[in-house]
Design a protein around this motif. Structure first.
Motif, PDB file in Angstrom:
ATOM      1  N   GLY A  43     -10.724  59.291 -60.084  1.00 55.25           N
ATOM      2  CA  GLY A  43     -12.017  59.348 -60.734  1.00 55.25           C
ATOM      3  C   GLY A  43     -13.171  60.156 -59.991  1.00 55.25           C
ATOM      4  N   ASP A  44     -12.925  60.224 -58.623  1.00 55.70           N
ATOM      5  CA  ASP A  44     -13.822  60.939 -57.661  1.00 55.70           C
ATOM      6  C   ASP A  44     -13.521  62.269 -57.276  1.00 55.70           C
ATOM      7  OD1 ASP A  44     -12.215  60.101 -56.135  1.00 55.70           O
ATOM      8  OD2 ASP A  44     -13.400  59.240 -54.809  1.00 55.70           O
ATOM      9  N   LYS A  45     -12.292  62.840 -58.039  1.00 53.97           N
ATOM     10  CA  LYS A  45     -11.807  64.211 -57.728  1.00 53.97           C
ATOM     11  C   LYS A  45     -12.161  65.203 -58.580  1.00 53.97           C
ATOM     12  CE  LYS A  45      -8.677  62.525 -54.711  1.00 53.97           C
ATOM     13  NZ  LYS A  45      -8.894  60.678 -54.913  1.00 53.97           N
ATOM     14  N   SER A  46     -12.214  66.487 -58.158  1.00 56.90           N
ATOM     15  CA  SER A  46     -12.611  67.583 -59.099  1.00 56.90           C
ATOM     16  C   SER A  46     -11.592  67.764 -60.081  1.00 56.90           C
ATOM     17  CB  SER A  46     -12.722  68.759 -58.082  1.00 56.90           C
ATOM     18  OG  SER A  46     -11.488  69.187 -57.702  1.00 56.90           O
ATOM     19  N   GLN A  47     -12.158  68.466 -60.859  1.00 58.00           N
ATOM     20  CA  GLN A  47     -11.196  68.853 -62.184  1.00 58.00           C
ATOM     21  C   GLN A  47     -10.156  69.824 -61.831  1.00 58.00           C
ATOM     22  OE1 GLN A  47     -12.997  70.974 -65.356  1.00 58.00           O
ATOM     23  NE2 GLN A  47     -11.149  70.779 -66.904  1.00 58.00           N
ATOM     24  N   ASP A  48     -10.314  70.728 -60.691  1.00 62.30           N
ATOM     25  CA  ASP A  48      -9.282  71.660 -60.246  1.00 62.30           C
ATOM     26  C   ASP A  48      -8.172  70.895 -59.448  1.00 62.30           C
ATOM     27  OD1 ASP A  48     -10.285  73.948 -61.251  1.00 62.30           O
ATOM     28  OD2 ASP A  48     -11.300  74.481 -59.467  1.00 62.30           O
ATOM     29  N   GLU A  49      -8.629  69.676 -58.621  1.00 63.77           N
ATOM     30  CA  GLU A  49      -7.638  68.873 -57.836  1.00 63.77           C
ATOM     31  C   GLU A  49      -6.688  68.221 -58.834  1.00 63.77           C
ATOM     32  OE1 GLU A  49      -9.103  67.076 -53.777  1.00 63.77           O
ATOM     33  OE2 GLU A  49     -10.805  66.973 -55.494  1.00 63.77           O
ATOM     34  N   ILE A  50      -7.318  67.564 -59.994  1.00 63.35           N
ATOM     35  CA  ILE A  50      -6.528  66.802 -60.958  1.00 63.35           C
ATOM     36  C   ILE A  50      -5.680  67.681 -61.764  1.00 63.35           C
ATOM     37  CG2 ILE A  50      -6.797  65.298 -63.156  1.00 63.35           C
ATOM     38  CD1 ILE A  50      -9.513  64.590 -61.830  1.00 63.35           C
ATOM     39  N   LYS A  51      -5.927  69.004 -62.130  1.00 65.72           N
ATOM     40  CA  LYS A  51      -5.001  69.605 -62.671  1.00 65.72           C
ATOM     41  C   LYS A  51      -4.060  70.128 -61.593  1.00 65.72           C
ATOM     42  CE  LYS A  51      -7.982  72.369 -65.794  1.00 65.72           C
ATOM     43  NZ  LYS A  51      -8.880  73.812 -66.096  1.00 65.72           N
ATOM     44  N   LYS A  52      -4.117  70.135 -60.452  1.00 69.20           N
ATOM     45  CA  LYS A  52      -3.158  70.582 -59.417  1.00 69.20           C
ATOM     46  C   LYS A  52      -2.048  69.268 -59.364  1.00 69.20           C
ATOM     47  CE  LYS A  52      -2.467  70.705 -54.480  1.00 69.20           C
ATOM     48  NZ  LYS A  52      -3.165  70.793 -53.198  1.00 69.20           N
ATOM     49  N   TYR A  53      -2.841  68.168 -59.302  1.00 69.47           N
ATOM     50  CA  TYR A  53      -1.864  66.885 -59.264  1.00 69.47           C
ATOM     51  C   TYR A  53      -0.991  66.683 -60.659  1.00 69.47           C
ATOM     52  CZ  TYR A  53      -5.279  65.314 -55.747  1.00 69.47           C
ATOM     53  OH  TYR A  53      -6.161  65.049 -54.666  1.00 69.47           O
ATOM     54  N   ALA A  54      -1.667  67.059 -61.911  1.00 67.41           N
ATOM     55  CA  ALA A  54      -0.657  67.210 -63.037  1.00 67.41           C
ATOM     56  C   ALA A  54       0.108  67.887 -63.038  1.00 67.41           C
ATOM     57  CB  ALA A  54      -1.905  67.432 -64.286  1.00 67.41           C
ATOM     58  N   ARG A  55       0.056  69.076 -62.585  1.00 64.24           N
ATOM     59  CA  ARG A  55       1.327  70.280 -62.765  1.00 64.24           C
ATOM     60  C   ARG A  55       2.270  69.640 -61.494  1.00 64.24           C
ATOM     61  NH1 ARG A  55       3.256  73.419 -65.940  1.00 64.24           N
ATOM     62  NH2 ARG A  55       1.156  74.305 -66.395  1.00 64.24           N
ATOM     63  N   GLN A  56       1.892  69.177 -60.384  1.00 64.66           N
ATOM     64  CA  GLN A  56       3.028  68.678 -59.718  1.00 64.66           C
ATOM     65  C   GLN A  56       3.852  67.250 -60.181  1.00 64.66           C
ATOM     66  OE1 GLN A  56       0.484  67.685 -56.216  1.00 64.66           O
ATOM     67  NE2 GLN A  56       0.887  69.398 -55.118  1.00 64.66           N
ATOM     68  N   ILE A  57       3.039  66.497 -60.700  1.00 64.73           N
ATOM     69  CA  ILE A  57       3.739  65.536 -61.389  1.00 64.73           C
ATOM     70  C   ILE A  57       4.612  65.932 -62.610  1.00 64.73           C
ATOM     71  CG2 ILE A  57       3.429  63.173 -62.460  1.00 64.73           C
ATOM     72  CD1 ILE A  57       0.720  62.917 -60.837  1.00 64.73           C
ATOM     73  N   ILE A  58       4.297  66.831 -63.292  1.00 66.29           N
ATOM     74  CA  ILE A  58       4.828  67.188 -64.625  1.00 66.29           C
ATOM     75  C   ILE A  58       5.957  67.966 -63.969  1.00 66.29           C
ATOM     76  CG2 ILE A  58       5.004  68.797 -66.517  1.00 66.29           C
ATOM     77  CD1 ILE A  58       1.946  67.798 -67.014  1.00 66.29           C
ATOM     78  N   ASN A  59       5.945  68.714 -62.874  1.00 62.32           N
ATOM     79  CA  ASN A  59       7.421  69.407 -62.255  1.00 62.32           C
ATOM     80  C   ASN A  59       8.118  68.316 -61.807  1.00 62.32           C
ATOM     81  OD1 ASN A  59       6.037  71.938 -62.717  1.00 62.32           O
ATOM     82  ND2 ASN A  59       5.275  72.181 -60.604  1.00 62.32           N
ATOM     83  N   PHE A  60       7.703  67.193 -61.389  1.00 60.93           N
ATOM     84  CA  PHE A  60       8.536  66.202 -60.678  1.00 60.93           C
ATOM     85  C   PHE A  60       9.391  65.539 -62.154  1.00 60.93           C
ATOM     86  CE2 PHE A  60       9.086  61.625 -60.518  1.00 60.93           C
ATOM     87  CZ  PHE A  60      10.083  61.420 -59.691  1.00 60.93           C
ATOM     88  N   MET A  61       8.588  65.456 -63.061  1.00 57.42           N
ATOM     89  CA  MET A  61       9.236  64.734 -64.178  1.00 57.42           C
ATOM     90  C   MET A  61      10.319  65.682 -64.815  1.00 57.42           C
ATOM     91  SD  MET A  61       8.091  61.635 -64.964  1.00 57.42           S
ATOM     92  CE  MET A  61       6.827  60.518 -64.389  1.00 57.42           C
ATOM     93  N   LYS A  62      10.112  66.998 -64.804  1.00 58.07           N
ATOM     94  CA  LYS A  62      10.996  68.008 -65.288  1.00 58.07           C
ATOM     95  C   LYS A  62      12.296  67.840 -64.638  1.00 58.07           C
ATOM     96  CE  LYS A  62       9.519  72.189 -66.350  1.00 58.07           C
ATOM     97  NZ  LYS A  62       8.780  73.707 -65.910  1.00 58.07           N
TER      98      LYS A  62
END
Length: 264
Positions: A43-62
């Motif tokens: 909740g206190d992270k920047s949008q760019d940080e969260i986009k990076k996290y999402a990409r990493q997690i989705i790569n893991f899910m793939k």
């Protein structure tokens, strides 16, 4: 038929409230759950940080060969554009908006969520696209996620914070309250004690789970397993995760795998 697992991810333990609903509605499915306990709260992270996290997690899910991915994190939903991804993504934020819009009587909806989600106005935009006459009042609750992650959801501090956060929304006369963070159903007792008694509390995970089931049915992707199995992954701090997971899911969870999510 599709025996591949369903992927579910969140910034921490909160997404377990979504997993619980999914397992109730789709008990025969296998699941891969990831909680980003190393980098919580989002909740206190920047949008760019969260986009990076999402990409990493989705790569893991793939890598885990999931058939669909459930984003059980409102902050992530408010920070990314699903059109940027090829994967089949389900959005807890959209589900919450639809549920609240359908039940409000006086067209005054309150949303409690992380600072990032409230600042994005994502719930307001989604709800206004459904019914422009609905008024949406948002309230950031930055202390809620740390309380849940620390195992203090039913502490005096949690009840005090709930009264503080919900005071203004009560005064606005809302008749519907969206739990705009998947950690917040864990705080339900505190929230119920602080909100006006006639207020409808919306857990977006309920509608979200139904939407996932409908999609799998309509696309012949349901599993034929007799009983589903869940694998759990975190980025750190397994102890609090295991404790909360056992409490929420009412099952023994002895194996939780710690991974280096940043390599993805």
């Amino acid at each position: 038929m599709d025996i591949r697992p369903i992927g579910v991810f969140d910034s921490g333990v909160g997404g377990l409230t979504v997993l619980k609903r999914l397992k109730e509605i789709l008990p025969n499915e296998d699941y891969i759950y990831f909680g980003d306990t190393k980098r919580v709260p989002y909740g206190d992270k920047s949008q760019d940080e969260i986009k990076k996290y999402a990409r990493q997690i989705i790569n893991f899910m793939k890598e885990k060969n999931v058939k669909v991915i459930v984003i059980a994190c409102n902050t992530t939903c408010a920070s990314i554009d699903k059109n940027d991804y090829d994967e089949i993504l389900f959005d807890v934020l959209e589900a919450g908006s639809k549920s609240a819009s359908a039940v409000t009587r006086n067209k005054k909806i309150g949303v409690i969520a992380t600072t990032r989600t409230i600042e994005s106005k994502s719930y307001e935009k989604n709800i206004k696209s459904i019914n422009k006459n609905i008024v949406v009042y948002g309230r950031a609750c930055p202390e809620f996620v740390p309380l849940v992650e620390s195992g203090l959801a039913e502490s005096a501090d949690a009840f005090d914070k709930a009264k503080e956060y919900l005071k203004d929304l009560n005064m606005k006369g809302i008749d519907t309250l969206i739990l705009g963070c998947t950690h917040y159903p864990i705080l339900l007792k505190a929230i119920e004690s602080a909100v006006n008694k006639d207020t409808e509390i919306i857990d977006p995970a309920i509608r979200l789970s139904i939407e996932v089931k409908n999609y799998l049915e309509n696309n012949d992707m349901l599993s034929t397993s007799t009983i589903g199995h869940t694998e759990y992954f975190v980025s750190s701090n397994k102890e609090n995760f295991i404790k909360t997971a056992k409490m929420l899911l009412n099952e023994d969870i002895n194996i939780v795998n710690r991974i280096d999510i940043e390599k993805y």
